[in-house]
Design a protein around this motif. Structure first.
Motif, PDB file in Angstrom:
ATOM      1  N   CYS A 145       0.852  -1.194   0.000  1.00 29.04           N
ATOM      2  CA  CYS A 145       0.000   0.000   0.000  1.00 29.04           C
ATOM      3  C   CYS A 145       0.890   1.247   0.000  1.00 29.04           C
ATOM      4  O   CYS A 145       2.107   1.162   0.164  1.00 29.04           O
ATOM      5  CB  CYS A 145      -0.885   0.051   1.246  1.00 29.04           C
ATOM      6  N   HIS A 146       0.262   2.432  -0.150  1.00 30.11           N
ATOM      7  CA  HIS A 146       0.985   3.682   0.083  1.00 30.11           C
ATOM      8  C   HIS A 146       0.033   4.691   0.717  1.00 30.11           C
ATOM      9  O   HIS A 146      -1.178   4.653   0.489  1.00 30.11           O
ATOM     10  CB  HIS A 146       1.613   4.239  -1.204  1.00 30.11           C
ATOM     11  N   HIS A 147       0.591   5.597   1.533  1.00 24.22           N
ATOM     12  CA  HIS A 147      -0.250   6.571   2.239  1.00 24.22           C
ATOM     13  C   HIS A 147      -0.042   7.994   1.753  1.00 24.22           C
ATOM     14  O   HIS A 147      -0.697   8.918   2.251  1.00 24.22           O
ATOM     15  CB  HIS A 147      -0.019   6.476   3.759  1.00 24.22           C
ATOM     16  N   ASP A 148       0.846   8.217   0.795  1.00 24.09           N
ATOM     17  CA  ASP A 148       1.010   9.561   0.235  1.00 24.09           C
ATOM     18  C   ASP A 148       0.001   9.785  -0.884  1.00 24.09           C
ATOM     19  O   ASP A 148      -0.537   8.833  -1.465  1.00 24.09           O
ATOM     20  CB  ASP A 148       2.431   9.772  -0.279  1.00 24.09           C
ATOM     21  N   THR A 149      -0.284  11.054  -1.179  1.00 28.33           N
ATOM     22  CA  THR A 149      -1.244  11.412  -2.223  1.00 28.33           C
ATOM     23  C   THR A 149      -0.675  12.536  -3.081  1.00 28.33           C
ATOM     24  O   THR A 149       0.391  13.085  -2.787  1.00 28.33           O
ATOM     25  CB  THR A 149      -2.591  11.887  -1.627  1.00 28.33           C
ATOM     26  N   VAL A 150      -1.416  12.901  -4.125  1.00 23.05           N
ATOM     27  CA  VAL A 150      -1.013  14.022  -4.979  1.00 23.05           C
ATOM     28  C   VAL A 150      -1.643  15.342  -4.532  1.00 23.05           C
ATOM     29  O   VAL A 150      -1.331  16.392  -5.089  1.00 23.05           O
ATOM     30  CB  VAL A 150      -1.412  13.764  -6.444  1.00 23.05           C
ATOM     31  N   TRP A 151      -2.506  15.309  -3.537  1.00 20.16           N
ATOM     32  CA  TRP A 151      -3.292  16.486  -3.162  1.00 20.16           C
ATOM     33  C   TRP A 151      -2.535  17.362  -2.169  1.00 20.16           C
ATOM     34  O   TRP A 151      -2.088  16.885  -1.130  1.00 20.16           O
ATOM     35  CB  TRP A 151      -4.611  16.041  -2.534  1.00 20.16           C
ATOM     36  N   PRO A 152      -2.393  18.664  -2.449  1.00 22.40           N
ATOM     37  CA  PRO A 152      -1.675  19.547  -1.520  1.00 22.40           C
ATOM     38  C   PRO A 152      -2.460  19.782  -0.237  1.00 22.40           C
ATOM     39  O   PRO A 152      -3.691  19.636  -0.203  1.00 22.40           O
ATOM     40  CB  PRO A 152      -1.531  20.855  -2.312  1.00 22.40           C
ATOM     41  N   VAL A 153      -1.734  20.133   0.821  1.00 25.65           N
ATOM     42  CA  VAL A 153      -2.379  20.467   2.085  1.00 25.65           C
ATOM     43  C   VAL A 153      -3.337  21.636   1.856  1.00 25.65           C
ATOM     44  O   VAL A 153      -3.009  22.618   1.186  1.00 25.65           O
ATOM     45  CB  VAL A 153      -1.326  20.834   3.149  1.00 25.65           C
ATOM     46  N   GLY A 154      -4.526  21.515   2.395  1.00 22.37           N
ATOM     47  CA  GLY A 154      -5.569  22.517   2.189  1.00 22.37           C
ATOM     48  C   GLY A 154      -6.661  22.057   1.244  1.00 22.37           C
ATOM     49  O   GLY A 154      -7.703  22.711   1.119  1.00 22.37           O
ATOM     50  N   SER A 155      -6.444  20.905   0.592  1.00 24.80           N
ATOM     51  CA  SER A 155      -7.441  20.406  -0.370  1.00 24.80           C
ATOM     52  C   SER A 155      -8.749  20.021   0.301  1.00 24.80           C
ATOM     53  O   SER A 155      -9.810  20.042  -0.342  1.00 24.80           O
ATOM     54  CB  SER A 155      -6.884  19.208  -1.140  1.00 24.80           C
ATOM     55  N   LEU A 156      -8.696  19.655   1.576  1.00 28.45           N
ATOM     56  CA  LEU A 156      -9.924  19.286   2.276  1.00 28.45           C
ATOM     57  C   LEU A 156     -10.921  20.437   2.346  1.00 28.45           C
ATOM     58  O   LEU A 156     -12.127  20.211   2.464  1.00 28.45           O
ATOM     59  CB  LEU A 156      -9.603  18.806   3.689  1.00 28.45           C
TER      60      LEU A 156
END
Length: 379
Positions: free
Chosen positions: A79-90
């Motif tokens: 598995c992996h836990h990193d993403t392409v989404w920058p902090v603040g995307s939520l």
């Protein structure tokens, strides 16, 4: 209790776990965010598996490894836990469930897959020989974790990759190999109005090379060679002295990946006085159908025995860490994670209603690989 019913009953808890991970943003290039995500994933995994993971920090990125039991390594769950989404995307893409669809940055690629793996393993009476590896740089091409992944895979009977499923929940039985290049041209600057003839135009040199490189594609064989980002020159009245472009190569066979590599590395300048520098090369080997065929046949048999939907299979152009494990000769089955869509896009989502059957199939496959009687899992 039947295996499927067990996960249907556990669905609220499963969804809560997914929300927990998705709400911890973890873009690959933010080391602090990746470290925080690793800690949260470790906490969740410890609660489900009953064991603390090893925290392996490589080039500043945190990877998690659970080696379950003391016996020989038999199955790698990847598995992996990193993403392409920058902090603040939520703030613009909140993690929420509406009408049976879970949304949020990284939910499909691939935090749901990590949760699925933990819940599937938690149901097994014996997990001796299983390694769970959750890396933190997959979206960058796994620069720090590649050797770790390959070392963990060697000697295993199988690698199960919890990347998201293909269309209609299909398992990914083929992935193209990936090669990445940078073609740089050096020329000579000159005034574009006063004496352009004294210059060696790097833009023109790159234009010639772009055509040569693009011609290496063989769509009939599944090979795509795509020039991408391009830069040249400094000002509008100067003959460009330098420039470069990137090349993305996808190949269905190792032979095609090697063919393209040989030609790109042998490129020669077109303009007198120009120089070329070629860097890069194969990034991920090919996951060919032969690597997954026996595992796919096995999972179809298990699905029939369990009364679960028979999975389809698909060949995809995108690569994953499963390419690495197949590359070292370990049977690899990919796409065992969530059904849904929109990876890396605004509509990224997971179909909640399909989670129980997919986790049940994963648990049954793990049990079969470990030689655990299915009846002891169903109870």
């Amino acid at each position: 209790m039947e295996l499927l019913q067990r996960f249907e009953d556990a669905l609220p808890r499963i969804v809560d776990d997914i929300r927990t991970l998705v709400r911890c943003e973890s873009p690959s290039d933010d080391l602090a965010a990746v470290a925080a995500s690793a800690e949260l994933t470790a906490e969740l995994g410890t609660a489900r598996l009953g064991h603390e993971p090893e925290r392996i920090v490589l080039d500043g990125r945190t990877h998690l490894r659970w080696r379950l039991g003391a016996g020989p390594r038999r199955v790698l769950v990847l598995c992996h836990h990193d993403t392409v989404w920058p902090v603040g995307s939520l703030a613009t893409h909140p993690c929420e469930v509406t009408d049976g669809v879970l949304r949020g940055p990284g939910c499909f690629d691939m935090k749901t897959g990590t949760v699925m793996a933990l819940h599937a393993l938690a149901t097994l009476p014996d997990t001796d020989g299983v390694t769970v590896l959750v890396t933190g740089d997959e979206e960058l091409g796994s620069p720090s974790s590649r050797s770790l992944i390959e070392d963990e895979a060697r000697g295993c009977d199988a690698t199960l990759v919890l990347e998201s499923a293909g269309p209609a929940g299909a398992l990914k039985t083929e992935r193209k190999g990936v090669s990445l290049y940078r073609v740089a041209a050096a020329g000579r600057a000159a005034h574009a109005g006063l004496e352009p003839e004294r210059g060696v135009n790097a833009s023109l040199e790159l234009a010639c090379q772009l055509t040569r490189v693009a011609a290496l594609s063989r769509p009939e064989l599944g090979t795509t060679v795509t020039p991408t980002a391009l830069h040249a020159g400094t000002t509008t009245n100067t003959v460009p002295a330098s420039g470069h472009f990137a090349v993305d190569v996808r190949a269905r066979t190792a032979a095609e990946q090697e063919r393209v590599d040989t030609v790109i590395r042998s490129l020669q300048p077109h303009l007198p006085g120009a120089q070329l520098e070629i860097t890069g090369g194969p990034n991920r080997p090919v996951l060919e159908a032969v690597s997954s065929a026996a595992l796919f046949e096995r999972v179809c048999r298990i699905a029939a025995e369990q009364g679960l939907p028979t999975p389809a299979q698909v060949s995809v152009g995108g690569a994953s860490d499963g390419n690495f494990t197949a590359g070292v000769g370990v049977p690899t089955l990919d796409g065992l994670g969530a059904s849904g869509g929109g990876a890396h896009a605004d509509d990224e989502h997971v179909l909640v209603g399909e989670l129980p059957s997919r986790i049940a199939l994963l648990a049954a496959l793990l049990a079969d690989l470990l030689g655990i009687p299915q009846g002891s899992v169903d109870r």
